[in-house]
Design a protein around this motif. Structure first.
Motif, PDB file in Angstrom:
ATOM      1  N   VAL C 376       0.837  -1.120   0.049  1.00  0.00           N
ATOM      2  CA  VAL C 376      -0.037  -0.498   0.366  1.00  0.00           C
ATOM      3  C   VAL C 376       0.742   1.502   0.080  1.00  0.00           C
ATOM      4  CG1 VAL C 376      -1.446   1.261   1.716  1.00  0.00           C
ATOM      5  CG2 VAL C 376      -1.875  -0.978   1.115  1.00  0.00           C
ATOM      6  N   ILE C 377       1.786   1.410   1.100  1.00  0.00           N
ATOM      7  CA  ILE C 377       2.881   2.295   0.576  1.00  0.00           C
ATOM      8  C   ILE C 377       3.507   2.489  -0.407  1.00  0.00           C
ATOM      9  CG2 ILE C 377       4.887   3.412   1.850  1.00  0.00           C
ATOM     10  CD1 ILE C 377       4.502   2.063   4.093  1.00  0.00           C
ATOM     11  N   ASP C 378       3.954   1.398  -1.083  1.00  0.00           N
ATOM     12  CA  ASP C 378       4.531   2.044  -2.802  1.00  0.00           C
ATOM     13  C   ASP C 378       3.506   2.158  -3.752  1.00  0.00           C
ATOM     14  OD1 ASP C 378       6.947   1.191  -2.543  1.00  0.00           O
ATOM     15  OD2 ASP C 378       7.056  -0.438  -4.060  1.00  0.00           O
ATOM     16  N   ASN C 379       2.719   1.864  -3.223  1.00  0.00           N
ATOM     17  CA  ASN C 379       1.288   2.063  -4.418  1.00  0.00           C
ATOM     18  C   ASN C 379       0.894   3.847  -4.135  1.00  0.00           C
ATOM     19  OD1 ASN C 379      -1.710   1.897  -5.433  1.00  0.00           O
ATOM     20  ND2 ASN C 379      -1.805   0.050  -5.657  1.00  0.00           N
ATOM     21  N   GLY C 380       0.763   3.803  -2.688  1.00  0.00           N
ATOM     22  CA  GLY C 380       0.426   5.191  -2.740  1.00  0.00           C
ATOM     23  C   GLY C 380       1.594   6.689  -3.237  1.00  0.00           C
ATOM     24  N   MET C 381       2.409   5.636  -2.468  1.00  0.00           N
ATOM     25  CA  MET C 381       3.398   6.798  -2.925  1.00  0.00           C
ATOM     26  C   MET C 381       3.477   6.963  -5.096  1.00  0.00           C
ATOM     27  SD  MET C 381       4.789   8.119   0.064  1.00  0.00           S
ATOM     28  CE  MET C 381       5.777   9.070  -0.896  1.00  0.00           C
ATOM     29  N   GLY C 382       3.562   5.745  -4.619  1.00  0.00           N
ATOM     30  CA  GLY C 382       3.355   6.168  -6.987  1.00  0.00           C
ATOM     31  C   GLY C 382       2.700   6.994  -7.473  1.00  0.00           C
ATOM     32  N   LEU C 383       1.775   7.085  -6.554  1.00  0.00           N
ATOM     33  CA  LEU C 383       0.052   8.414  -7.248  1.00  0.00           C
ATOM     34  C   LEU C 383       0.531   9.514  -6.685  1.00  0.00           C
ATOM     35  CD1 LEU C 383      -3.125   6.129  -6.136  1.00  0.00           C
ATOM     36  CD2 LEU C 383      -2.011   6.131  -8.772  1.00  0.00           C
ATOM     37  N   MET C 384       1.743   9.712  -5.410  1.00  0.00           N
ATOM     38  CA  MET C 384       2.177  11.397  -4.949  1.00  0.00           C
ATOM     39  C   MET C 384       2.755  11.840  -6.308  1.00  0.00           C
ATOM     40  SD  MET C 384       0.353  10.968  -3.039  1.00  0.00           S
ATOM     41  CE  MET C 384      -0.257  10.984  -1.261  1.00  0.00           C
ATOM     42  N   GLY C 385       3.490  11.396  -7.042  1.00  0.00           N
ATOM     43  CA  GLY C 385       4.192  11.991  -8.347  1.00  0.00           C
ATOM     44  C   GLY C 385       5.271  13.146  -7.409  1.00  0.00           C
ATOM     45  N   TYR C 386       6.016  12.499  -6.174  1.00  0.00           N
ATOM     46  CA  TYR C 386       6.462  13.051  -5.740  1.00  0.00           C
ATOM     47  C   TYR C 386       8.580  13.276  -6.131  1.00  0.00           C
ATOM     48  CZ  TYR C 386       3.996  13.728  -1.232  1.00  0.00           C
ATOM     49  OH  TYR C 386       2.996  13.778  -0.557  1.00  0.00           O
ATOM     50  N   SER C 387       9.102  13.525  -6.265  1.00  0.00           N
ATOM     51  CA  SER C 387      10.576  13.601  -7.212  1.00  0.00           C
ATOM     52  C   SER C 387      11.076  12.522  -5.804  1.00  0.00           C
ATOM     53  CB  SER C 387      11.509  15.145  -7.202  1.00  0.00           C
ATOM     54  OG  SER C 387      12.051  15.255  -5.455  1.00  0.00           O
ATOM     55  N   SER C 388      12.190  12.015  -6.988  1.00  0.00           N
ATOM     56  CA  SER C 388      12.517  11.112  -6.279  1.00  0.00           C
ATOM     57  C   SER C 388      13.470  10.671  -4.851  1.00  0.00           C
ATOM     58  CB  SER C 388      13.825  10.282  -6.653  1.00  0.00           C
ATOM     59  OG  SER C 388      15.085  10.820  -7.179  1.00  0.00           O
ATOM     60  N   GLY C 389      13.598  12.175  -4.193  1.00  0.00           N
ATOM     61  CA  GLY C 389      14.513  12.218  -2.809  1.00  0.00           C
ATOM     62  C   GLY C 389      13.327  12.346  -1.477  1.00  0.00           C
ATOM     63  N   VAL C 390      12.051  13.221  -2.132  1.00  0.00           N
ATOM     64  CA  VAL C 390      11.427  13.707  -1.596  1.00  0.00           C
ATOM     65  C   VAL C 390      10.331  11.810  -1.332  1.00  0.00           C
ATOM     66  CG1 VAL C 390       9.052  14.720  -1.411  1.00  0.00           C
ATOM     67  CG2 VAL C 390      10.912  16.008  -1.969  1.00  0.00           C
ATOM     68  N   LYS C 391      10.263  11.406  -2.148  1.00  0.00           N
ATOM     69  CA  LYS C 391       9.676  10.542  -2.375  1.00  0.00           C
ATOM     70  C   LYS C 391      10.178   9.165  -1.595  1.00  0.00           C
ATOM     71  CE  LYS C 391       8.013   7.050  -5.737  1.00  0.00           C
ATOM     72  NZ  LYS C 391       7.746   6.456  -6.727  1.00  0.00           N
ATOM     73  N   TYR C 392      11.466   8.828  -1.597  1.00  0.00           N
ATOM     74  CA  TYR C 392      11.926   7.870  -0.567  1.00  0.00           C
ATOM     75  C   TYR C 392      11.339   8.470   1.021  1.00  0.00           C
ATOM     76  CZ  TYR C 392      15.395   5.659  -3.025  1.00  0.00           C
ATOM     77  OH  TYR C 392      16.012   4.958  -4.534  1.00  0.00           O
ATOM     78  N   VAL C 393      11.971   9.718   1.527  1.00  0.00           N
ATOM     79  CA  VAL C 393      11.720  10.788   2.998  1.00  0.00           C
ATOM     80  C   VAL C 393      10.185  10.114   2.899  1.00  0.00           C
ATOM     81  CG1 VAL C 393      11.346  12.753   4.102  1.00  0.00           C
ATOM     82  CG2 VAL C 393      13.491  12.419   2.244  1.00  0.00           C
ATOM     83  N   VAL C 394       9.041  10.725   2.626  1.00  0.00           N
ATOM     84  CA  VAL C 394       7.980  10.576   2.787  1.00  0.00           C
ATOM     85  C   VAL C 394       7.456   8.936   2.693  1.00  0.00           C
ATOM     86  CG1 VAL C 394       5.707  11.175   1.767  1.00  0.00           C
ATOM     87  CG2 VAL C 394       6.945  12.307   1.682  1.00  0.00           C
ATOM     88  N   THR C 395       8.147   7.893   2.121  1.00  0.00           N
ATOM     89  CA  THR C 395       8.164   6.678   2.115  1.00  0.00           C
ATOM     90  C   THR C 395       8.580   5.915   3.383  1.00  0.00           C
ATOM     91  OG1 THR C 395       8.531   6.099  -0.022  1.00  0.00           O
ATOM     92  CG2 THR C 395       8.378   4.664   1.167  1.00  0.00           C
ATOM     93  N   GLY C 396       9.705   6.014   4.509  1.00  0.00           N
ATOM     94  CA  GLY C 396       9.988   6.153   5.336  1.00  0.00           C
ATOM     95  C   GLY C 396       8.817   6.760   6.355  1.00  0.00           C
ATOM     96  N   VAL C 397       9.135   8.472   6.152  1.00  0.00           N
ATOM     97  CA  VAL C 397       7.952   8.567   7.179  1.00  0.00           C
ATOM     98  C   VAL C 397       6.797   8.158   7.068  1.00  0.00           C
ATOM     99  CG1 VAL C 397       6.971  10.686   7.992  1.00  0.00           C
ATOM    100  CG2 VAL C 397       9.109  10.728   6.818  1.00  0.00           C
ATOM    101  N   VAL C 398       6.482   7.153   6.491  1.00  0.00           N
ATOM    102  CA  VAL C 398       4.761   6.883   6.340  1.00  0.00           C
ATOM    103  C   VAL C 398       4.974   5.319   6.939  1.00  0.00           C
ATOM    104  CG1 VAL C 398       2.666   6.082   4.576  1.00  0.00           C
ATOM    105  CG2 VAL C 398       3.973   7.882   4.079  1.00  0.00           C
ATOM    106  N   LEU C 399       5.931   4.602   6.507  1.00  0.00           N
ATOM    107  CA  LEU C 399       6.470   3.334   7.435  1.00  0.00           C
ATOM    108  C   LEU C 399       5.982   3.874   8.441  1.00  0.00           C
ATOM    109  CD1 LEU C 399       7.407   0.309   6.403  1.00  0.00           C
ATOM    110  CD2 LEU C 399       9.450   1.096   6.244  1.00  0.00           C
TER     111      LEU C 399
END
Ligand SMILES: Nc1ncnc2c1ncn2[C@@H]1O[C@H](COP(=O)(O)OP(=O)(O)OP(=O)(O)O)[C@@H](O)[C@H]1O
Ligand SMILES: Nc1ncnc2c1ncn2[C@@H]1O[C@H](COP(=O)(O)OP(=O)(O)OP(=O)(O)O)[C@@H](O)[C@H]1O
Ligand SMILES: [Mg+2]
Ligand SMILES: [Mg+2]
Lengths: 345, 273, 419, 419, 273
Positions: C376-399
């Motif tokens: 779900v995290i991977d899937n949801g993050m894929g819909l957000m359209g962040y740049s890769s740096g931000v995406k990593y950070v947000v994924t970590g925080v969501v986890l």
């Protein structure tokens, strides 16, 4: 930090027997390094009867430097590197130079570095071909105001940035002119195909399926996008780009699922590089006739530059004719007929 | 004997999930006296001890220490008040040696550095006083000790410090004849020095030999807390196994939590609400 | 001396009578007391889904729901195998690349050598068994810590994949059966029948158990609770199958796209199989015992070495299954298959689900729930359209957020002393 | 009843008299009994070095010896910090990328903002402290398993590095002091003086301890053994400094290259510091206690949460130091700094050295020895000239061999029941 | 009483690293008899038990079982011979419940599937016979049991099986008054059924109450193995604490390993080389 370029060669060479060290960057971002470069370089060195040592840093900067240390310790007289980044590249080149080892940048120019020669394809030109190719395929299909998705290479790979600069230079004006729309723009960590599939699937979900063209940075990423398109029965309807002219990419092109790939005649590049390396290792000097500007180091580097080539369904045969991939690799099973249709014999 | 108890508990309740283990327990410990806490297996003795030492939070109830209300939320609070405990599940660090375990949490230091020689000497002296003859080296890891040796180390650890209340949960269970005698003598000596000592034991001889008071738990309820001289051996056994004996214990077997009567002549004990 | 004691036959241990009221009260106080099973992971999932659904409505579409399963399948399958290894307090760092090796074997057998799909699948799973046996023997018999053995495996298998891939070239999977695994769906009718069969099977097992225990006069859950459980399963399966049977094609003119993805029954069957093995066979009991206290298990006469080897075999075989699914999904195998974050995600899935790294605690269902969180995290993050740096950070925080929900809802467990 | 027992003051625990003969006999039977300390790792190292030296004579050159230190430095430093976390039975998956974040801060402060080197170093270490505190609080106070917290960190820090690097570009380190750390050598004279000082310090500590214990009548090692230990240290240091002070330039005309690499004293000082902290302070004692039995530690009044947070702080700070060394060695920082295999190698180094993943067992020296094993493997493999697939496989196998030597020589430990 | 002992040990040596724990130990256990093994803390009783049950390999010595030489290399070998042991360090799996622990390694099955109802019934019956009244549920994890409850589970586990030799290492250490009585009765009952029982205890009353023979270990040496009727309480205590008593025990205190004399009238015991 001591000795000038011209002096270093001669002083280094009369003490030592010529030996060439080559450091390749990794084996996973592209099949070319282990599959093609290593093979062609080895052939050339063997033919010239010089000692050589070809290693792969596996994308690990620390390993890259370790290998360089080992090679210098091991007595190479010429060092040819494909840097992983400018910093480690420069550190290695400087160290080699300070010990009187001749240096060549292979495929990637180390900005601010001290290599004596540079042999490469132009990575931005690769990107440009991809951008132009996508535009061509879209025009061929007659898509109006297409929505484009980017599948960029690894965010930590500087080459991926260069490719992107290339295709951006073609497509950005079209976006600005509202001819095209950029609907998704994601980098794929470590060029990982499995992640690329998920990323593309989400791009498709996010846009409600409205993607008309995919700029995938290489054939692996392209294939990942195609696998998702296939699942949605959209393959062939949405053009996808690629790079490296891998058998898989060529098959996808023959099947009509992929619109184009970029072929880099690695054999040519390896040939040019090995000739230079052998000369440098023996302490000779060579004229290249060309230079490339290093903006960071503020110098013109003597260079051999080769041009990449865009491959469409029509000219797949050129790649095979070149011996880059064999007919057996491409025209297996169901592809035999497609090969025949495309005039590959 | 002083009038105010050193430690007084009132109305302690404790449940583990759906299981209520202690019900409205009252308990006192007086300085200079040995209070024996007896009860059947699973009566709640160890749980009560762990509540006193701050290992388990209580659900309800009051703690008075030297007459003042206190709250004990962790073993550190208990130690700060001067409470030392020998737990039934000994709680030694198997990866440390005997000396290290004995001084754990209260290492002797000179400056920043641990003062190993002093600790080793003190440990050797304390252990010698407990009839330990078979320990090969004080630098042995406790994981390699025999059951009785481990227990001795735990006891030695608790009596090393100047505390006000020492609680020993079945300290002699694994000890040999001579060692048991030594520990009982030590218990008496501590009480005579003015400390309050709480001793948990299933051995009635030991209980009658050293205790001044006896408190009996039955299925999580305190059924009696009386002077040892006021009760007989068989009465205690009855209290333990049936919860009542004559006019002592539960008013009716199986009655509610308030139905306890402490038929004691002692004014400070049996603080039943 | 002690022989003077009163002798009395104690009554057998008792517990409150099995009424519905008692059962609910019991459950509530069990939850209060920290014994909450799958609740935290489910809670984390619900929070995650809500957040993503609010932020990106496309998250809630039937298409995305179906994608979730195929996206998370490989990691979940690998995590299911890892649960066995983790139950013993061991670790398998090589599971990711082991799946890569097995996928490479699959691709070579199916595409390069041209054998039929079942031969390729068997070859891949056999490879997994061989890998697992090797790892297990090194750990159990020679006594090298599993971290080191599997770190060596992590390196060696990477090399083996490269060698099998002919130094880096991808191999396409063209066999249609293999491709179907992660890319095709069951016909809607079949989906419904399977769901019905599952519910019926569950009901049969539960009711038989009830009858069996009641007949012997043993404590049972009240029949209403048993019925409620069966009802809940029926409801969940029904809703899921209903949604998955909705049309989700972008364009019905091209193609119709509906039905339960084929990987779903595969995961479900393996989940039931491994849960059965862990909960209802003596082998499973022994796995828990060795994980809880291997010395006690040894003293009870359990062959600890054999158990240790077996869990590595199971883990690598499940990695093989994961590799097959990954290859199917990508329509190809490349030297990165099973690489990058696959391993960490798989271990993370098991741990998020509630499996302990210290052994003795965990269920196969944990891996599925944890795998769902990761997917779900991977899937949801894929819909957000962040740049890769931000995406990593947000994924970590969501986890981290998902895990905090879990940790905080487990909190009372520690307070109640039942850690 | 029991009061009828004989009362007798037992003598204080005794041990054999401290003679040299006894000591050696004792040591031999300790080794036989499995209590062998650093021996297995050293043995593994010797085997590895012999194999490489036989296969590639260039392995034994002074230049290669010097390279070994700078090659292994970053991983070793990170492993030293990880030992603390592992001692508690926790794990820090984020240590690698934490070192990347700190290196990125260093590069930004030094190169982009242009502050002097010491400001940059302080900023990098302060970043490490902040990271460690955050991780520690999440683990200790909220109670999320450290695997999950640091997996989240692993992802988030990757993103932070990318963001600090301006999405992919790298930053050069140009400050000469910073570059010197991993690239320059001490003047030979300074090398000799430091070695002499180290031996003198060690001798002073050992002799003082001897005097102190002897004065109190406590058991001591025989003085000859103490002298032998001091002699051994002097010998090892002397030989190492001698070799490192040999000329190792390929061509003396260009440049002279000799002396002890600057990282060596840095590692040595940190090794002494952390060993002191773990072995000689009550803080260190508490770390072992919490790792061995955290409940017993809590009952002994140790503030377990604080210890838990502190080890994460130490780990991340050491990661920062490792990051600084890595940045210095690469003359630059890029988004991959601290990535790829750094973390697994660092944990592997600690585990190979003998640190347990279950807590309570390990020393900082383990990390250094394990780091040496990893560095030797990397270094030796670099001389072999295999193609990359083969190289991965051989590296894995060599790692396994080194670990088997270790496991087999530890074997008796289990047989003797002193596991 | 049969003439051949069920278990006979000869010349057992055992060292842990540099420390020799057992020296040339001889020991016999007879069917239908309770043999009490006594000794001071750290004498080596538990170590001897672990050697018999295959947990520790011995350095030297012979095992005879029913007169035949056997080698026991793991607890599985011991179980196969029909030896059941209650260890002092109980060795329960904390993450399993009471029933699961009791049947560990020998689960009842119907087909492939565990037969939980049968196991639960059998466990309940066995525990009921051991006076356990405070266990809330048989499905409770053993980690949540009190010390005495844990010990009862361990005992119940060992007596569930049809074995030939039952060894109990301080089985009553944590038990209450009633439970202890039950266990001693059980011990007697097992012996009367024809099993050989070895009981380790520090409680001399218990030893004299149930045992037929007493074996005394002193610092790792077997100093006597005699009939209980031939020895007095205080003699046993002397043997334990000093290694000799009258003509029993070590010939000279501190003498070598061969210098033991077993002043027994019993022909089969005291098999000293
Ligand atoms: N953590 C826990 N969770 C659930 N129940 C518990 C827990 N700890 C103890 N209990 C239960 O509480 C009751 C009292 O246990 P406690 O250890 O206090 O008994 P005790 O009086 O010390 O017995 P013993 O004499 O056997 O040591 C027992 O029935 C036990 O099963
Ligand atoms: N694994 C081990 N390593 C080293 N020494 C050990 C080990 N196990 C036991 N010992 C030592 O062996 C001796 C005998 O221990 P054992 O446990 O057999 O004693 P015991 O007679 O059972 O004593 P207790 O009555 O206290 O249980 C003790 O001195 C103990 O310290
Ligand atoms: Mg208790
Ligand atoms: Mg014992």
């Amino acid at each position: 930090a001591c000795g000038d370029d011209s002096g270093s060669n001669e002083a280094g060479s009369d003490a030592k027997k010529p030996k060439i060290g080559v450091i390749l960057p990794d084996s996973k971002s592209s099949a070319r390094w282990e599959g093609a470069d290593r093979k062609f370089l080895e052939e050339a060195f063997k033919a010239a009867d010089v000692d050589y040592d070809i290693q792969n840093a596996q994308g690990d900067k620390n390993a890259f430097q370790t290998i360089a240390d080992q090679m210098i310790t091991g007595g190479v007289t010429a060092l040819m590197i494909v840097n992983l980044d400018d910093g480690t590249g420069k550190a290695v080149l400087d160290k080699a130079k300070s010990q009187g080892v001749g240096t060549i940048d292979y495929d990637r120019l180390t900005l601010g570095g001290s290599a004596q020669y540079y042999v490469s394809f132009d990575n931005e030109a690769v990107g440009k071909l991809q951008g132009e190719g996508l535009a061509k395929c879209l025009t061929d299909k007659g898509v109006q105001n297409p929505s484009i998705a980017y599948l960029n290479g690894s965010p930590t790979d500087n080459n991926a940035t260069l490719f992107k600069n290339g295709y951006d230079s073609v497509l950005k004006p079209k976006f600005d002119a509202k001819e095209y729309t950029l609907v998704a723009d994601d980098a794929v960590p470590a060029w990982d195909n499995a992640q690329a599939a998920t990323i593309f699937e989400q791009q498709l979900t996010k846009t409600g399926g409205k993607i008309d063209g995919v700029l995938a940075a290489n054939d692996g990423l392209g294939n990942a996008a195609i696998s998702v398109l296939k699942k949605n029965k959209l393959n062939g309807k949405v053009p996808v780009t690629g790079q490296d002219a891998t058998p898989q990419g060529l098959q996808n092109i023959l099947a009509g699922d992929q619109c184009m790939t970029v072929y880099k005649a690695i054999k040519e590049e390896a040939k040019a590089a090995s000739e230079l390396a052998i000369a440098v290792a023996k302490g000779e000097k060579k004229e290249t006739g060309q230079t490339v500007r290093d903006p960071k180091g503020n110098r013109d580097v003597p260079s051999v530059l080769l041009t990449p080539k865009a491959i469409y369904k029509e000219n797949v045969s050129e790649v095979i004719a070149d011996g880059f991939v064999t007919k057996d690799e491409v025209c297996t099973g169901a592809y035999a007929k497609l090969c025949a249709d495309a005039g590959i014999s | 004997m002083s009038a105010t108890p050193l430690l007084e508990l009132r109305g302690i309740d404790k449940s583990f999930g759906p299981v209520q283990v202690l019900r409205d327990v009252a308990f006192t410990a007086h300085p200079g006296e040995v209070t024996a806490l007896v009860g059947d297996n699973g009566a709640g003795k160890s749980t009560l001890v762990k509540c006193i030492s701050g290992i388990h939070p209580t659900d309800d109830g009051e703690f008075l220490f030297e007459g003042r209300p206190v709250s004990i939320n962790s073993p550190r609070d208990a130690a700060a008040l001067g409470i030392e405990v020998v737990y039934q599940d000994l709680a030694l660090c198997d990866n440390l040696d005997i000396v290290q375990n004995m001084f754990l949490g209260r290492e002797k230091r000179s400056g920043l550095v641990l003062d190993e020689p002093t600790m080793e000497q003190m440990a050797a002296e304390t252990l010698a006083g407990l009839s330990v003859r078979t320990v090969k080296s004080l630098r042995q890891h406790v994981s390699s000790l025999s059951g009785g040796q481990r227990q001795t180390v735990a006891i030695a650890k608790a009596v090393l410090w100047n505390s006000k209340l020492v609680i020993l949960d079945e300290p002699t269970a694994a000890l040999g004849v001579a060692q048991t005698a030594q520990v009982l003598e030590l218990v008496r000596r501590l009480a005579d020095k003015g400390l309050a000592v709480v001793l948990i034991s299933h051995n009635m001889n030991d209980v009658f030999a050293v205790s001044d008071r006896i408190a009996a738990l039955y299925l999580g309820q305190m059924v009696a807390q009386v002077r040892t001289t006021d009760i007989t051996h068989s009465q205690v056994v009855e209290l333990i196994t049936a919860g009542r004996s004559g006019n002592l214990g539960l008013v009716e077997a199986g009655a509610g939590s308030a139905g306890t009567a402490t038929g004691s002549t002692d004014t400070t004990s049996g603080a039943v609400r | 001396m002690t022989t003077t004691a009163v002798k009395k036959e104690g009554p057998a241990p008792v517990a409150p009578a099995p009424t519905v009221g008692n059962h609910i009260r019991d459950y509530v106080s069990r939850v209060r007391g920290g014994d909450i099973g799958a609740l935290p992971a489910v809670l984390g999932l619900v929070v995650l889904c809500t957040v993503f659904a609010v932020m990106r409505p496309s998250f809630l579409t039937a298409g995305n729901f179906a994608n979730l399963f195929t996206q998370g399948a490989a990691v979940t399958l690998i995590a299911m195998g890892l649960v066995f290894v983790l139950l013993l307090g061991e670790i398998d760092l090589s599971a990711g690349f082991a799946s890569g090796v097995c996928a490479a074997i699959l691709a070579n057998v199916a595409t390069v050598l041209g054998y039929p799909w079942y031969v390729a699948v068997l070859a891949a799973i056999a490879t997994g068994v061989v890998i697992g046996t090797t790892l297990g023997v090194l750990v159990a018999k020679i006594g090298i810590p599993s971290f080191v053995v599997t770190l060596a495996g992590f390196l060696a298998f990477q090399g083996i994949v490269l060698m099998l891939m002919d130094d880096g070239a991808n191999i396409s999977i063209r066999d249609q059966t293999l491709v179907a695994i992660a890319n095709r769906n069951l016909p809607p009718v079949l989906g419904w029948s399977l769901a019905a069969a599952a519910v019926a099977g569950y009901a049969a097992v539960q009711l038989l158990r009830y009858r069996n225990r009641a007949a012997r006069g043993l404590l049972t859950d009240p029949i209403t609770v048993v019925a409620a459980r069966i009802g809940a399963l029926a409801l969940i399966l029904g809703v899921a199958v209903y949604i998955l049977n909705l049309e989700r094609s972008r364009n019905v003119l091209f193609t119709s796209l509906k039905g339960v993805p084929i990987v779903v029954p595969i995961i479900a069957i393996l989940l039931v199989l491994w849960t059965f093995v862990l909960q209802r066979t003596s082998y499973g009991r022994h796995v828990y015992a060795v994980g809880g206290n291997s010395e006690a298990a040894r003293r009870a006469g359990i062959n600890v070495d054999r158990i240790r080897i077996s869990v590595f075999v199971i883990c690598s075989s499940m990695a093989a299954v994961g590799g097959i699914v990954a290859a199917s999904r990508a329509n190809s195998v490349d030297p990165n298959t099973g690489g990058s974050n696959v391993l960490l995600y798989a271990v993370g899935a098991a741990v998020i689900g509630g499996t302990s790294l210290f052994g003795g605690k965990g269920r196969v269902l944990d891996a599925v729930l944890g795998g769902a969180v990761v997917a779900v995290i991977d899937n949801g993050m894929g819909l957000m359209g962040y740049s890769s740096g931000v995406k990593y950070v947000v994924t970590g925080v969501v986890l981290l957020l998902a895990a905090s929900v879990d940790a905080l809802s487990r909190r009372r467990s520690a307070a109640a002393g039942t850690r």
